[in-house]
Every structure is written in structure tokens, then in C-alpha cells.
Design a protein around this motif. Structure first.
Motif, short mmCIF file in Angstrom:
data_model
loop_
_atom_site.label_atom_id
_atom_site.label_comp_id
_atom_site.label_asym_id
_atom_site.label_seq_id
_atom_site.Cartn_x
_atom_site.Cartn_y
_atom_site.Cartn_z
N GLY A 1 0.92 -1.25 -0.10
CA GLY A 1 0.10 0.01 -0.06
C GLY A 1 0.84 1.26 -0.02
O GLY A 1 1.31 1.71 1.11
N SER A 2 1.04 1.80 -1.21
CA SER A 2 1.96 3.07 -1.42
C SER A 2 3.13 2.75 -0.58
O SER A 2 3.49 3.88 0.14
CB SER A 2 0.93 4.20 -0.95
N PRO A 3 4.07 2.07 -0.68
CA PRO A 3 5.29 1.92 0.03
C PRO A 3 6.25 3.19 -0.37
O PRO A 3 6.24 3.50 -1.64
CB PRO A 3 5.69 0.50 -0.30
N SER A 4 6.90 3.61 0.66
CA SER A 4 7.78 4.96 0.53
C SER A 4 9.05 4.62 1.49
O SER A 4 8.71 4.23 2.58
CB SER A 4 7.12 6.12 0.80
N LEU A 5 9.99 5.24 1.14
CA LEU A 5 11.10 5.43 1.96
C LEU A 5 10.91 6.64 2.61
O LEU A 5 10.64 7.78 1.97
CB LEU A 5 12.57 5.06 1.49
N VAL A 6 11.35 6.76 3.78
CA VAL A 6 11.45 8.03 4.66
C VAL A 6 12.67 8.20 5.57
O VAL A 6 12.96 7.15 6.22
CB VAL A 6 10.25 8.19 5.65
N ASP A 7 13.56 9.22 5.10
CA ASP A 7 14.86 9.37 5.78
C ASP A 7 14.70 10.73 6.57
O ASP A 7 14.64 11.93 6.01
CB ASP A 7 15.91 9.56 4.85
N VAL A 8 14.73 10.66 7.96
CA VAL A 8 14.33 11.63 8.76
C VAL A 8 15.75 12.01 9.52
O VAL A 8 16.46 11.17 10.17
CB VAL A 8 13.51 11.44 9.85
N GLY A 9 16.04 13.49 9.57
CA GLY A 9 17.42 13.91 10.20
C GLY A 9 18.49 13.44 9.68
O GLY A 9 18.72 13.42 8.55
N GLY A 10 19.49 12.60 10.34
CA GLY A 10 20.56 12.10 10.09
C GLY A 10 21.88 11.93 10.97
O GLY A 10 21.68 12.53 12.12
N VAL A 11 22.64 11.18 10.68
CA VAL A 11 23.84 10.95 11.70
C VAL A 11 24.60 12.19 11.98
O VAL A 11 24.92 12.42 13.30
CB VAL A 11 24.84 10.05 10.89
N PRO A 12 24.68 13.36 11.13
CA PRO A 12 25.25 14.76 11.92
C PRO A 12 24.52 15.17 13.04
O PRO A 12 25.02 15.97 13.66
CB PRO A 12 25.04 15.44 10.42
N ASN A 13 23.09 14.56 13.31
CA ASN A 13 22.44 15.23 14.42
C ASN A 13 23.32 14.30 15.71
O ASN A 13 22.85 14.70 16.81
CB ASN A 13 20.90 14.79 14.35
N LEU A 14 23.90 13.27 15.40
CA LEU A 14 24.65 12.42 16.41
C LEU A 14 25.99 12.59 16.79
O LEU A 14 26.61 12.83 17.84
CB LEU A 14 24.38 10.99 16.02
N VAL A 15 26.52 12.68 15.76
CA VAL A 15 28.18 13.02 15.82
C VAL A 15 28.34 13.93 14.77
O VAL A 15 27.85 14.13 13.86
CB VAL A 15 28.84 11.65 15.36
N PRO A 16 29.50 14.79 15.11
CA PRO A 16 30.60 14.77 16.11
C PRO A 16 29.85 14.94 17.46
O PRO A 16 30.32 14.17 18.41
CB PRO A 16 31.56 15.61 16.01
N LEU A 17 28.87 15.80 17.95
CA LEU A 17 28.44 15.73 19.04
C LEU A 17 26.90 15.97 19.06
O LEU A 17 26.27 16.28 17.86
CB LEU A 17 28.90 17.00 19.93
N VAL A 18 25.78 15.42 19.82
CA VAL A 18 24.69 15.35 19.72
C VAL A 18 24.08 16.49 19.61
O VAL A 18 24.43 17.63 20.37
CB VAL A 18 24.13 14.34 20.82
N ASN A 19 22.93 16.63 18.85
CA ASN A 19 21.86 17.92 18.82
C ASN A 19 20.78 17.54 19.45
O ASN A 19 19.79 16.79 18.63
CB ASN A 19 21.90 18.31 17.49
N ARG A 20 20.51 17.69 20.57
CA ARG A 20 19.34 17.12 21.66
C ARG A 20 18.02 17.73 21.07
O ARG A 20 16.94 17.33 21.61
CB ARG A 20 19.54 17.45 22.91
N GLU A 21 18.24 18.78 20.29
CA GLU A 21 16.92 19.67 20.05
C GLU A 21 16.06 18.84 18.77
O GLU A 21 15.13 19.05 18.60
CB GLU A 21 17.06 21.09 19.25
#
Length: 332
Positions: A80-100
Motif C-alpha cells: 500500500g503506497s510503500p515509501s522510504l522516509v529518511d528523517v534527520g541524520g547521523v550529523p545530529n548524533l556525531v561529532p556531538l549530539v543535537n538534543r533539539e
């Protein structure tokens, strides 16, 4: 075709009582993917897997009831209407986390025009809910409100892996998902592979196979597979690093690795190549009924391993809130 949306969002999940403080601009990129005949995709996958596994069987079948064991999905199927969804990304985790960077599957479902979507895949849990950084194994049906998600974390005292149920639609930092209507009215690709003879893992081998067959066409798949026999190497993220993680080696040293045992249920998305959207091209997380789960790397018992899975071919890809400054560190 590539479409661009800019959203000005107010999220009640942001934790602030001041609406003026929680408006933010979020980019949403949307692209149609190539959808070859399923038989052609199955043939490509089978050809590729035969270079890496002794026993291979790939065919197009009716979607089974995946809400039952051993898959235990929060919807009957992955059609049923399959889609890939990519949200945010590893740069929100490293080098340092972006908790927002906090997201919610309910909002993502509305963003992609599927307010009752069913999501599976791999991501990061909400640290404010889990109390610590963690691996999310999302398995949530927005339409029925059924959540069968799990999360894996590291016991900060013993270093042991902990796998628990995750009862929220909130997640953080990053995620790679298959979104669909969650029904069985359609065909899927059934993949069986056993006795690994090559160096590639199951997912990377399939991704390389479709990339080789369909060249510069972007072809994406999502689904679930079971490691029925054998062991696999998984990682679980510990709590956020206080020191910048600026290389893959630094990330690998920070992660905690575990040898885990079958049966493992793995939720996976992958795409032949990035069509210019800064995508993570493959991502797989696993859970089990025996307390083990996390991010899949590869099986560690090639002569004993057996995989069986079902996959849908995605029609579109949605890239939501890509980091403004990107990099390739930590995407393995």
C-alpha cells in the motif's frame, strides 16, 4: 522529479510551554523512485545473492500475514503506497549530539501525506523518554494506534545490552523507515539465503545487486527479515559522547558490539544509491523475544546462518529535515 517543501511547525512534543519558542523551519524533499517489475528486482537480488550465499531462493509472492510470529509487525502487511522516509541524520548524533532534534511518527505521517501510515525500520529513540541514548526498532501503526516497537540500550553499570518495548511514537536525531498502508493486498519479494560464502552482509549484498542491475536508476526496498539460524554482530549506542567523534574509527570505539543469537527479527530499508538527497543508503535494526537487539552489521556464523524475508519496492522517497551541515562519518 524532485519536490521541495518547507514547513513551519509547532510541535507539542518539543517540551516547551511557549509556542513562540518552538516554531522551526523544516525542509522536506520528495522524489519519485524507479519501480521496476517485481520479477526483475527478484531476479537481480537472486543473481547478487548467489555470489555471496550457497543456498538462495528469491521469488514474487502474495504478502503473508506479517502481524503473526515470527515477524510480529504492527500491521498485517507491507503493501500500500510503500515509501522510504529518511528523517534527520547521523550529523545530529556525531561529532556531538543535537538534543533539539526530536520527531514524532504522527507528524511524519502527516508530512508524507499518509496520516494513517505504518512504519518499520531503524532509528534512534528519544533519550528524554528512554533516559539514555538508544537504538530504536520502530514498528508502529499510526492508523490503528498499535505500537510494537522496541529499543536497545547499554546498561551503564555493567555494559550489558538491554532490550525493552518502546511505547511511544516520539524518536530522536535520525531514522530510516518504510512507510506504507500496512495491508496485504499486493505482491512482495520473498528472499531466502543460507550458508554465506562471501564477505558481504545480507542487506549490502541485495543493495549492491539492485545497483548493479539498475545502474543509475534509484530503486529502494523496505521490509523485514528473520535470521532463523546462526549468530549476528549487532551494535548498541552507549550514552552520548562528551568528546567529538570525528572519524569512523572514533565512532567504532564508542559503540558497543555484541554477538547475538537467532532468531532475530530485522527491520530494514535500503536504496541502490543516493539520488542527491543525502540519504543513508541502508539501515537495519533487529529485535527478539530473548532480550537481544540493536543495529545489524553481519552474521558471524556463515556456515550456519539462514535468512528469510519479505520486501516491498518503494514508489517514493521522502527526505525530512536533512542536517544543514552533513558528513559521511558513522553511517556504517
Amino acid at each position: 522529479n524532485l519536490c521541495l517543501y518547507l514547513y513551519l511547525n509547532w510541535s507539542k512534543d518539543s517540551g516547551s510551554d511557549n509556542p513562540a519558542a518552538i516554531f522551526f523551519e523544516r525542509m522536506h524533499l520528495f522524489k519519485e523512485l524507479t519501480v521496476p517489475p517485481l520479477e526483475d528486482v527478484a531476479e537481480a537480488i537472486e543473481k547478487g545473492l548467489k555470489h555471496n550465499f550457497k543456498d538462495v531462493n528469491v521469488k514474487v509472492v502474495d504478502c503473508p500475514d506479517m502481524s503473526e510470529k515470527p515477524f510480529n509487525l504492527a500491521a498485517p502487511g507491507i503493501c500500500g503506497s510503500p515509501s522510504l522516509v529518511d528523517v534527520g541524520g547521523v550529523p545530529n548524533l556525531v561529532p556531538l549530539v543535537n538534543r533539539e532534534k526530536v520527531y514524532n511518527f504522527k507528524n511524519i505521517a502527516k508530512d508524507i501525506g499518509m496520516p494513517a501510515a505504518f512504519f518499520i525500520g531503524a532509528g534512534a529513540g528519544s533519550s528524554r523518554l528512554a533516559g539514555v541514548n538508544c537504538e530504536l526498532v520502530p514498528n508502529t501503526n499510526i492508523g490503528t494506534r498499535e505500537i510494537r516497537s522496541h529499543f536497545a540500550k547499554v546498561n551503564q553499570q555493567t555494559g550489558e545490552m538491554i532490550l525493552e518495548h518502546y511505547e511511544s511514537n516520539e524518536f530522536g536525531l535520525l531514522g530510516n523507515f518504510l512507510a506504507c498502508e500496512g495491508h496485504r493486498k499486493g505482491k512482495v519479494i520473498r528472499v531466502e539465503a543460507a550458508f554465506r560464502t562471501g564477505e558481504q552482509n545480507f542487506v549490502s549484498c541485495m543493495r549492491d545487486a539492485i545497483r548493479s542491475s539498475f545502474k543509475d536508476q534509484a530503486v529502494g526496498l523496505g521490509g523485514a527479515f528473520i535470521i532463523e539460524a546462526g549468530d549476528a554482530k549487532l551494535h548498541v549506542m552507549p550514552d552520548f559522547s562528551q568528546e567529538p567523534l570525528e572519524t569512523d574509527d572514533a565512532v567504532a570505539e564508542w559503540l558497543r558490539f555484541y554477538n547475538c543469537h537467532a532468531p532475530l527479527t530485522c527491520l530494514s530499508v535500503f536504496i541502490s544509491h543516493d539520488p542527491g538527497l543525502d540519504l543513508r543508503v541502508e539501515h537495519t535494526h533487529c529485535f527478539s523475544s530473548h532480550g537481544q537487539g540493536g543495529h545489524y552489521h553481519y552474521d558471524t556464523t556463515p556456515a550456519q546462518v539462514k535468512y528469510i524475508g519479505y520486501f516491498s519496492v518503494a514508489e517514493t522517497v521522502h527526505r525530512i529535515d536533512p542536517p544543514s551541515q552533513s558528513h559521511q562519518v558513522g553511517r556504517d
